[in-house]
Structures are given as C-alpha cells and as structure tokens.
Write an enzyme that holds these catalytic residues in place. Structure first.
Site, PDB file in Angstrom:
ATOM      1  N   ASP A  25      40.512  29.323  27.950  1.00  0.00           N
ATOM      2  CA  ASP A  25      40.344  29.903  29.265  1.00  0.00           C
ATOM      3  C   ASP A  25      41.350  31.163  29.369  1.00  0.00           C
ATOM      4  O   ASP A  25      42.193  31.307  28.776  1.00  0.00           O
ATOM      5  CB  ASP A  25      40.429  29.018  30.329  1.00  0.00           C
ATOM      6  CG  ASP A  25      39.855  29.518  31.753  1.00  0.00           C
ATOM      7  OD1 ASP A  25      39.058  30.486  31.533  1.00  0.00           O
ATOM      8  OD2 ASP A  25      40.507  29.392  32.606  1.00  0.00           O
ATOM      9  N   SER A  26      40.909  31.987  30.477  1.00  0.00           N
ATOM     10  CA  SER A  26      41.786  33.068  30.981  1.00  0.00           C
ATOM     11  C   SER A  26      42.998  32.338  31.633  1.00  0.00           C
ATOM     12  O   SER A  26      43.930  33.276  31.697  1.00  0.00           O
ATOM     13  CB  SER A  26      40.984  34.124  31.824  1.00  0.00           C
ATOM     14  OG  SER A  26      40.547  33.125  32.781  1.00  0.00           O
ATOM     15  N   TYR A  57      40.736  37.486  33.990  1.00  0.00           N
ATOM     16  CA  TYR A  57      39.909  38.469  32.938  1.00  0.00           C
ATOM     17  C   TYR A  57      38.805  39.024  33.638  1.00  0.00           C
ATOM     18  O   TYR A  57      38.229  40.076  33.089  1.00  0.00           O
ATOM     19  CB  TYR A  57      39.370  37.403  31.764  1.00  0.00           C
ATOM     20  CG  TYR A  57      40.404  37.283  30.870  1.00  0.00           C
ATOM     21  CD1 TYR A  57      41.798  37.262  30.896  1.00  0.00           C
ATOM     22  CD2 TYR A  57      39.948  36.668  29.565  1.00  0.00           C
ATOM     23  CE1 TYR A  57      42.838  36.844  29.731  1.00  0.00           C
ATOM     24  CE2 TYR A  57      40.980  36.286  28.662  1.00  0.00           C
ATOM     25  CZ  TYR A  57      42.329  36.484  28.806  1.00  0.00           C
ATOM     26  OH  TYR A  57      42.959  35.982  27.684  1.00  0.00           O
ATOM     27  N   GLY A  58      38.269  38.499  34.773  1.00  0.00           N
ATOM     28  CA  GLY A  58      37.027  38.827  35.422  1.00  0.00           C
ATOM     29  C   GLY A  58      36.878  40.073  35.787  1.00  0.00           C
ATOM     30  O   GLY A  58      35.809  40.547  36.347  1.00  0.00           O
ATOM     31  N   CYS A  88      35.867  29.553  29.433  1.00  0.00           N
ATOM     32  CA  CYS A  88      35.943  30.738  30.626  1.00  0.00           C
ATOM     33  C   CYS A  88      34.702  31.454  30.599  1.00  0.00           C
ATOM     34  O   CYS A  88      34.059  32.058  29.476  1.00  0.00           O
ATOM     35  CB  CYS A  88      36.921  31.724  30.080  1.00  0.00           C
ATOM     36  SG  CYS A  88      37.113  33.170  31.076  1.00  0.00           S
ATOM     37  N   ASN A  89      33.960  31.586  31.769  1.00  0.00           N
ATOM     38  CA  ASN A  89      32.468  32.155  31.904  1.00  0.00           C
ATOM     39  C   ASN A  89      32.825  33.691  31.469  1.00  0.00           C
ATOM     40  O   ASN A  89      31.734  34.283  30.699  1.00  0.00           O
ATOM     41  CB  ASN A  89      32.144  32.186  33.175  1.00  0.00           C
ATOM     42  CG  ASN A  89      31.484  30.757  33.381  1.00  0.00           C
ATOM     43  OD1 ASN A  89      30.383  30.285  33.467  1.00  0.00           O
ATOM     44  ND2 ASN A  89      32.450  29.761  33.684  1.00  0.00           N
ATOM     45  N   THR A  90      33.721  34.228  31.540  1.00  0.00           N
ATOM     46  CA  THR A  90      33.935  35.830  31.547  1.00  0.00           C
ATOM     47  C   THR A  90      34.148  35.972  30.087  1.00  0.00           C
ATOM     48  O   THR A  90      33.256  36.914  29.491  1.00  0.00           O
ATOM     49  CB  THR A  90      35.141  36.317  32.521  1.00  0.00           C
ATOM     50  OG1 THR A  90      35.130  35.978  33.587  1.00  0.00           O
ATOM     51  CG2 THR A  90      35.339  37.707  31.998  1.00  0.00           C
ATOM     52  N   GLU A 167      42.962  29.584  43.652  1.00  0.00           N
ATOM     53  CA  GLU A 167      44.356  29.581  43.039  1.00  0.00           C
ATOM     54  C   GLU A 167      45.349  29.325  44.401  1.00  0.00           C
ATOM     55  O   GLU A 167      46.173  28.708  43.907  1.00  0.00           O
ATOM     56  CB  GLU A 167      44.680  30.567  42.154  1.00  0.00           C
ATOM     57  CG  GLU A 167      43.697  30.828  41.113  1.00  0.00           C
ATOM     58  CD  GLU A 167      44.115  31.406  39.739  1.00  0.00           C
ATOM     59  OE1 GLU A 167      45.397  32.164  40.173  1.00  0.00           O
ATOM     60  OE2 GLU A 167      43.603  31.250  38.950  1.00  0.00           O
ATOM     61  N   THR A 200      34.716  28.970  36.103  1.00  0.00           N
ATOM     62  CA  THR A 200      35.813  27.787  35.914  1.00  0.00           C
ATOM     63  C   THR A 200      36.298  27.419  37.333  1.00  0.00           C
ATOM     64  O   THR A 200      36.441  26.227  37.667  1.00  0.00           O
ATOM     65  CB  THR A 200      37.021  28.171  35.158  1.00  0.00           C
ATOM     66  OG1 THR A 200      37.559  29.247  35.531  1.00  0.00           O
ATOM     67  CG2 THR A 200      36.596  28.333  33.628  1.00  0.00           C
TER      68      THR A 200
HETATM   69  N1  DGL Z   1      38.056  31.818  33.942  1.00  0.00           N
HETATM   70  C1  DGL Z   1      37.258  32.973  34.518  1.00  0.00           C
HETATM   71  C2  DGL Z   1      35.696  32.709  34.387  1.00  0.00           C
HETATM   72  O1  DGL Z   1      35.264  31.611  34.194  1.00  0.00           O
HETATM   73  C3  DGL Z   1      37.570  33.135  35.995  1.00  0.00           C
HETATM   74  C4  DGL Z   1      39.339  33.585  36.210  1.00  0.00           C
HETATM   75  C5  DGL Z   1      39.598  34.883  35.657  1.00  0.00           C
HETATM   76  O2  DGL Z   1      38.741  35.848  36.266  1.00  0.00           O
HETATM   77  O3  DGL Z   1      39.819  35.434  34.575  1.00  0.00           O
HETATM   78  O4  DGL Z   1      34.993  33.453  34.382  1.00  0.00           O
END
Ligand code: DGL
Length: 280
Positions: A25-26, A57-58, A88-90, A167, A200
């Site tokens: 994940d990010s 990362y988003g 990570c969805n992004t 966060e 996430t």
């Molecule tokens: N982990 C990122 C997601 O699921 C969220 C946090 C980010 O922006 O990096 O999209």
C-alpha cells in the site's frame, strides 16, 4: 466466477506454499486488508510494505504512482512471495497492468474484488463508488463493474479529505461528518443501493458512512472482498500454507512517521510487532 484474470494455473506454484503473501500500500491504510487476510487466512505468512515516506498517492500523477508501485512490487518479489496483493486502491487503479507484466506470481488487487462484490450485492443496479481523486479519475471501478455487468449505472465521487481525517483518528468527529455529508449527498441522491468504499482508509469510518447513506445502502468494504478473493485463489491453486505453525508477519515501511504505531495499530486492530524500516 474467476477473479484472478490473466493467470493460468502454474504447476510450479505448489512448492511455494510456505512462502509469504506480499501485500502493499501507499502507507498504513493497507493494514485494513492485512487485518481481513489475518482473519480469513490465519495460517498464512504475510510481508507488508507501506510506503509511509511517500504517502499519499491518491493526489499524485499516474506516472509517479506507476513508478512507485513497480519499485514496491520488485521489493516484495525479492522476498520471494507466492502472491502479490495490491491493497492500495490508487495503485490498483493506475498501475495494476504494469505490476502484472512484471510479476511471475499471481497479482490480486482490491478493485476487481470490490467491483465483483458490488455487482453481487446490488438489486437495483445503481452503484456508488467513493475513493481518492486518482482512483476516481482513472475510472477503474466503473470499468471493472461494467465488465461484470454492463447494465449497472455507476456514480463516483472523489473524497480527498477522508484520508487525512482518518489518519488524524477523527472517525466520529464533526469535521468528518460534515465532509461525509457533502461528499455523499450527490451519490445518495442517485438512488444507489450499494456503495463501494474504494480506499484503504474508508473502512475505518464505515459506521459514519452507514449512518449518512442509511440502511438501504449496502457498503462494500474492499478489504473483506479482497481477503475472500485471496482465499479463493489460494484454495484453487493449492497454495495454502500446510505448516500449521502460527504465522510470521513482517511490516516493512519506508519511514516511521509521527504517531505511526498508534495509527497503524488502529488500522490493523492489533499490535504491530515486527516493523522494519527499508529503503527502496
Ligand atoms: N491507499 C490509498 C488508497 O487506497 C489511500 C491513501 C493514499 O492516498 O495514498 O487509495
């Protein structure tokens, strides 16, 4: 239904059973996926990588997200993982194909899992998706859902404030409630019966989101859907760890930021024991 598209059965995988699942994940948000995996697959070893030095990362460009994602995938592949999970969805939204092209082991990602769950859950075929700006702009959820059922109508909404609010630990805070009301109002007005939590961080504010969208809207937590899909793949390919020993969990991060332990443990729902700082 087969979710792990693009991977033929590989007979050589059977000697990999004791090796870890690599999850990345990010940042620490992907620990929601690790938590679901620990519950669903309690004998599997897990190596996690969270890019805590470079999160979020988003809000970054597609090029940067791709570059970071490949660095992390290479790091985990060097650890000889038997399966890669893009928590990570992004990253899943913009870098999944590049990761698959690189990886000799199967790659699972949260978007395919969340999309399949949402399509399975909707009755009226109107689905809402919320996520980071990069995830929503990529249209990855809309594409994945349409591939499974092209009659579904999809309404997406970027919620950039949710990640920092979560966060901060503001799960029930008034500021989070106001942001959620603002973001969710237009999606709710479309008559959705299913809402994908496409980030996430969002499972941590699930009760607040549920309260705002109401009981008629089913929430899809992609972490749970991901664990279910991983269990399906491990079973189908006979990759389950047969050792019966209590599993090893290793948490690698690129930085140990302020309040890391506290926030990380909130995401994981238990003590973060073995944390290693690594440079990619
Ligand atoms: N982990 C990122 C997601 O699921 C969220 C946090 C980010 O922006 O990096 O999209």
């Amino acid at each position: 239904m087969t979710f792990w598209r693009g991977y033929e059965k590989d007979e050589t995988m059977n000697d990999k059973t004791e090796q870890a699942i690599g999850v990345f994940d990010s940042g620490i948000g992907g620990l929601t996926v690790v938590r679901a995996l620990m519950e669903r697959l309690p004998f599997e070893n897990i190596v996690y990588f969270g890019d805590t030095a470079r999160v979020p990362y988003g809000v970054k460009s597609v090029e940067t997200i791709n570059r970071y994602a490949l660095q992390i995938a290479e790091f985990l592949l060097k650890k000889d993982v038997k399966l890669l999970i893009v928590a990570c969805n992004t990253m899943a939204a913009v870098a999944c194909q590049a990761i698959r092209d690189l990886s000799p082991v199967p790659v699972l990602e949260v978007i395919g899992a969340g999309a399949a769950s949402a399509v399975g859950a909707t009755q009226n075929k109107i689905i809402g998706v919320i996520g980071t700006p990069a995830t929503i702009n990529s249209n990855a959820y809309a594409r994945a859902i349409s591939l499974l059922d092209h009659d579904v109508r999809i309404f997406s909404q970027a919620c950039p404030l949710f990640v920092p609010l979560v966060e901060e630990g503001w799960f029930e805070h008034e500021a989070t409630r106001l942001a959620a009301l603002e973001y969710l109002k237009p999606v709710k007005a479309e008559g959705i019966d299913t809402l994908v939590l496409g980030c996430t961080h969002y499972p941590l504010i699930k009760p607040l989101i549920a309260e705002i969208v109401g009981p008629q809207v089913r929430l899809i937590d992609s972490a749970e859907a991901m664990a279910e899909e991983a269990a399906g793949l491990i079973n189908a390919r006979q990759l389950g760890n047969p050792s019966g020993r209590s599993p090893d969990y290793l948490f690698c991060v690129s930085d140990v930021p302020y309040r890391f332990q506290t926030i990380g443990e909130r995401f994981l729902g238990r003590t973060l024991a073995r944390v290693e700082m690594v440079r990619l």
